[in-house]
Structure formats: structure tokens, C-alpha cells
Design a protein around this motif. Sequence first.
Motif, PDB file in Angstrom:
ATOM      1  N   ASP A 129       0.849  -1.201   0.000  1.00 36.78           N
ATOM      2  CA  ASP A 129       0.000   0.000   0.000  1.00 36.78           C
ATOM      3  C   ASP A 129       0.882   1.246   0.000  1.00 36.78           C
ATOM      4  OD1 ASP A 129      -2.175   1.672   0.145  1.00 36.78           O
ATOM      5  OD2 ASP A 129      -2.965   0.836   2.009  1.00 36.78           O
ATOM      6  N   ARG A 130       0.415   2.292  -0.684  1.00 39.13           N
ATOM      7  CA  ARG A 130       1.138   3.570  -0.679  1.00 39.13           C
ATOM      8  C   ARG A 130       0.279   4.695  -0.112  1.00 39.13           C
ATOM      9  NH1 ARG A 130       3.265   2.552  -6.578  1.00 39.13           N
ATOM     10  NH2 ARG A 130       1.166   3.264  -7.002  1.00 39.13           N
ATOM     11  N   ALA A 131      -0.958   4.398   0.217  1.00 38.90           N
ATOM     12  CA  ALA A 131      -1.886   5.413   0.732  1.00 38.90           C
ATOM     13  C   ALA A 131      -1.961   5.285   2.248  1.00 38.90           C
ATOM     14  CB  ALA A 131      -3.261   5.226   0.108  1.00 38.90           C
ATOM     15  N   PHE A 132      -1.381   6.241   2.956  1.00 36.96           N
ATOM     16  CA  PHE A 132      -1.320   6.184   4.413  1.00 36.96           C
ATOM     17  C   PHE A 132      -1.996   7.364   5.097  1.00 36.96           C
ATOM     18  CE2 PHE A 132       2.637   3.862   3.146  1.00 36.96           C
ATOM     19  CZ  PHE A 132       2.223   2.607   3.556  1.00 36.96           C
ATOM     20  N   SER A 133      -2.835   8.125   4.390  1.00 36.34           N
ATOM     21  CA  SER A 133      -3.402   9.337   4.993  1.00 36.34           C
ATOM     22  C   SER A 133      -4.309   9.035   6.179  1.00 36.34           C
ATOM     23  CB  SER A 133      -4.137  10.178   3.948  1.00 36.34           C
ATOM     24  OG  SER A 133      -5.235   9.471   3.424  1.00 36.34           O
ATOM     25  N   SER A 134      -5.131   7.973   6.116  1.00 30.31           N
ATOM     26  CA  SER A 134      -6.006   7.669   7.253  1.00 30.31           C
ATOM     27  C   SER A 134      -5.185   7.218   8.458  1.00 30.31           C
ATOM     28  CB  SER A 134      -7.067   6.629   6.891  1.00 30.31           C
ATOM     29  OG  SER A 134      -6.483   5.419   6.491  1.00 30.31           O
ATOM     30  N   GLU A 135      -4.132   6.420   8.221  1.00 31.76           N
ATOM     31  CA  GLU A 135      -3.264   6.015   9.323  1.00 31.76           C
ATOM     32  C   GLU A 135      -2.553   7.216   9.934  1.00 31.76           C
ATOM     33  OE1 GLU A 135      -3.196   4.366   6.329  1.00 31.76           O
ATOM     34  OE2 GLU A 135      -2.629   2.277   6.614  1.00 31.76           O
ATOM     35  N   GLU A 136      -2.051   8.103   9.075  1.00 37.35           N
ATOM     36  CA  GLU A 136      -1.345   9.284   9.549  1.00 37.35           C
ATOM     37  C   GLU A 136      -2.262  10.172  10.391  1.00 37.35           C
ATOM     38  OE1 GLU A 136       1.478  12.873   7.796  1.00 37.35           O
ATOM     39  OE2 GLU A 136       0.356  11.619   6.409  1.00 37.35           O
ATOM     40  N   LYS A 137      -3.486  10.338   9.938  1.00 41.14           N
ATOM     41  CA  LYS A 137      -4.473  11.152  10.658  1.00 41.14           C
ATOM     42  C   LYS A 137      -4.733  10.566  12.050  1.00 41.14           C
ATOM     43  CE  LYS A 137      -9.366  12.297  10.252  1.00 41.14           C
ATOM     44  NZ  LYS A 137     -10.536  12.163   9.374  1.00 41.14           N
ATOM     45  N   PHE A 138      -4.978   9.260  12.127  1.00 36.42           N
ATOM     46  CA  PHE A 138      -5.225   8.619  13.418  1.00 36.42           C
ATOM     47  C   PHE A 138      -3.986   8.662  14.299  1.00 36.42           C
ATOM     48  CE2 PHE A 138      -9.048   6.356  14.658  1.00 36.42           C
ATOM     49  CZ  PHE A 138      -9.892   6.741  13.631  1.00 36.42           C
ATOM     50  N   TYR A 139      -2.828   8.445  13.703  1.00 36.90           N
ATOM     51  CA  TYR A 139      -1.598   8.476  14.491  1.00 36.90           C
ATOM     52  C   TYR A 139      -1.420   9.840  15.146  1.00 36.90           C
ATOM     53  CZ  TYR A 139       3.244   8.414  15.891  1.00 36.90           C
ATOM     54  OH  TYR A 139       4.391   8.513  16.636  1.00 36.90           O
ATOM     55  N   LYS A 140      -1.548  10.902  14.359  1.00 38.52           N
ATOM     56  CA  LYS A 140      -1.334  12.251  14.881  1.00 38.52           C
ATOM     57  C   LYS A 140      -2.381  12.643  15.914  1.00 38.52           C
ATOM     58  CE  LYS A 140       1.169  14.156  10.941  1.00 38.52           C
ATOM     59  NZ  LYS A 140       1.117  15.064   9.792  1.00 38.52           N
ATOM     60  N   LYS A 141      -3.637  12.300  15.649  1.00 38.08           N
ATOM     61  CA  LYS A 141      -4.737  12.744  16.513  1.00 38.08           C
ATOM     62  C   LYS A 141      -4.900  11.874  17.756  1.00 38.08           C
ATOM     63  CE  LYS A 141      -9.702  13.535  16.541  1.00 38.08           C
ATOM     64  NZ  LYS A 141     -10.939  13.060  16.000  1.00 38.08           N
ATOM     65  N   VAL A 142      -4.832  10.563  17.587  1.00 32.43           N
ATOM     66  CA  VAL A 142      -5.208   9.654  18.665  1.00 32.43           C
ATOM     67  C   VAL A 142      -4.008   9.008  19.351  1.00 32.43           C
ATOM     68  CG1 VAL A 142      -6.542   7.587  19.220  1.00 32.43           C
ATOM     69  CG2 VAL A 142      -7.417   9.189  17.521  1.00 32.43           C
ATOM     70  N   VAL A 143      -3.052   8.512  18.583  1.00 34.20           N
ATOM     71  CA  VAL A 143      -1.965   7.709  19.137  1.00 34.20           C
ATOM     72  C   VAL A 143      -0.787   8.551  19.620  1.00 34.20           C
ATOM     73  CG1 VAL A 143      -0.351   5.824  18.658  1.00 34.20           C
ATOM     74  CG2 VAL A 143      -2.641   5.763  17.670  1.00 34.20           C
ATOM     75  N   SER A 144      -0.388   9.525  18.853  1.00 30.50           N
ATOM     76  CA  SER A 144       0.819  10.302  19.131  1.00 30.50           C
ATOM     77  C   SER A 144       0.898  10.870  20.557  1.00 30.50           C
ATOM     78  CB  SER A 144       0.970  11.430  18.107  1.00 30.50           C
ATOM     79  OG  SER A 144       2.141  12.156  18.339  1.00 30.50           O
ATOM     80  N   PRO A 145      -0.185  11.422  21.106  1.00 32.14           N
ATOM     81  CA  PRO A 145      -0.082  11.931  22.487  1.00 32.14           C
ATOM     82  C   PRO A 145       0.340  10.853  23.486  1.00 32.14           C
ATOM     83  CG  PRO A 145      -2.100  12.722  21.465  1.00 32.14           C
ATOM     84  CD  PRO A 145      -1.500  11.722  20.528  1.00 32.14           C
ATOM     85  N   HIS A 146      -0.061   9.624  23.258  1.00 32.51           N
ATOM     86  CA  HIS A 146       0.315   8.525  24.162  1.00 32.51           C
ATOM     87  C   HIS A 146       1.765   8.117  23.937  1.00 32.51           C
ATOM     88  CE1 HIS A 146      -3.796   7.984  25.578  1.00 32.51           C
ATOM     89  NE2 HIS A 146      -4.153   8.223  24.329  1.00 32.51           N
ATOM     90  N   ILE A 147       2.221   8.186  22.697  1.00 32.96           N
ATOM     91  CA  ILE A 147       3.618   7.882  22.386  1.00 32.96           C
ATOM     92  C   ILE A 147       4.511   8.913  23.073  1.00 32.96           C
ATOM     93  CG2 ILE A 147       5.332   7.559  20.544  1.00 32.96           C
ATOM     94  CD1 ILE A 147       2.944   5.526  20.599  1.00 32.96           C
ATOM     95  N   ASP A 148       4.087  10.163  23.022  1.00 33.06           N
ATOM     96  CA  ASP A 148       4.837  11.239  23.677  1.00 33.06           C
ATOM     97  C   ASP A 148       4.946  11.008  25.183  1.00 33.06           C
ATOM     98  OD1 ASP A 148       5.095  12.404  21.191  1.00 33.06           O
ATOM     99  OD2 ASP A 148       3.493  13.871  21.500  1.00 33.06           O
TER     100      ASP A 148
END
Length: 190
Positions: A129-148
Motif C-alpha cells: 500500500d502507498r496510501a497512508f493518509s487515514s493512518e497518519e491522521k489517526f496516528y497524529k490525533k489519537v496515538v501520538s499523544p500517548h507515544i509522547d
Amino acid sequence: MRKAKMVDFFDALEKRGIDFSTENKKKIINKINNILSYEPKVGVFGKTGVGKSSLCNALFGKDVAKISDIEACTRRPQEVLLGIAGKGIRLIDVPGVGENEDKDKEYSILYEKLIPELDVILWVLKGDDRAFSSEEKFYKKVVSPHIDQGKAFFFVLNQVDKIEPFREWEEHEHRPGPKQAVNIKKKKDL
């Protein structure tokens, strides 16, 4: 922990001049028992159709999660126990993002609620797959704060046998051909 071993443990400490109150011994025993009986929780996240449930099935060596070639199957988290030496790791297979806007809103709430309970997040990406916009959106909005905040997070590159030139995949050896191996490395770097 077995009671006899704990008595031996505290006796050995007392011989070295280290003494604990009955209350502190109980706290120590409870803490040790909690550690020894702990079952880590691993969340398996990703876009719909990337093979999250298939990955869970492969890890267990049997069909523990429902799969379909046609439609999204996972509508609620599926929790399965991967037993190892009398203990276990809990895999939580969650619904995939990117199906539609309404489901993404619903799953965003689910992910937000679930992430704090997890020890590790595996985010599955489809190799071809080369289309990652939905994953990127969820990562930034939902997951990233927990990674931080220190949550363990790994990308899992799935279905690498489909990366071009896919006809190079050496089926009997379960490994890529030379050009395909180069493209798999490029995909990992990406």
C-alpha cells in the motif's frame, strides 16, 4: 509466589539484618504475585483490510480472529490470549480505520479509551500500500499523544510478499527475491 519460598526469602534477609513488618511483608508478597501473574496487553491497530486479524491468527497458529476477503469483520475489539509457559500475552485486535467517516469517529473514541490500558501498540501497515493518509491522521490525533508519554509503539509491515516484483517471492523458502528484498527495505525506510 509459593509461601514456603517467601518465608525462605524473608528468613535469608533477616539473617543479613534486614527485617520487615508483617504489613510490609504482605505488601511485598502482593507486589511479587502481581508481577508474576501480569499479562501484558498488546493492541493490534491499523487500516481496515491490512491483515490485523490475519496477523493475530498467524501469531496463534490457528483461527482465533474472524477474517474476510470482502468486508470488514472486526466491529468490536477481539481479545485473545497467547499462552506462553503458563502465562500469557493478551492481543487486542481492534476494528480498522479508514472504512468511512462515521466508523472513524466511532473507532477514534474506542482507540482513545483502549490505548491507556495497553502495554504495546502494533500498527499494521500493508506492504504493497502507498496510501497512508487515514493512518497518519489517526496516528497524529489519537496515538501520538500517548507515544509522547512513553507508550511503546511499533509499525508492523505486513504482506511483504505482495511488494513488487511480487512474482519474485520464493514461496518454498518464505523469503523475497533480490529485487523484491531491495523494495522491502525501501518500504521499511519509508
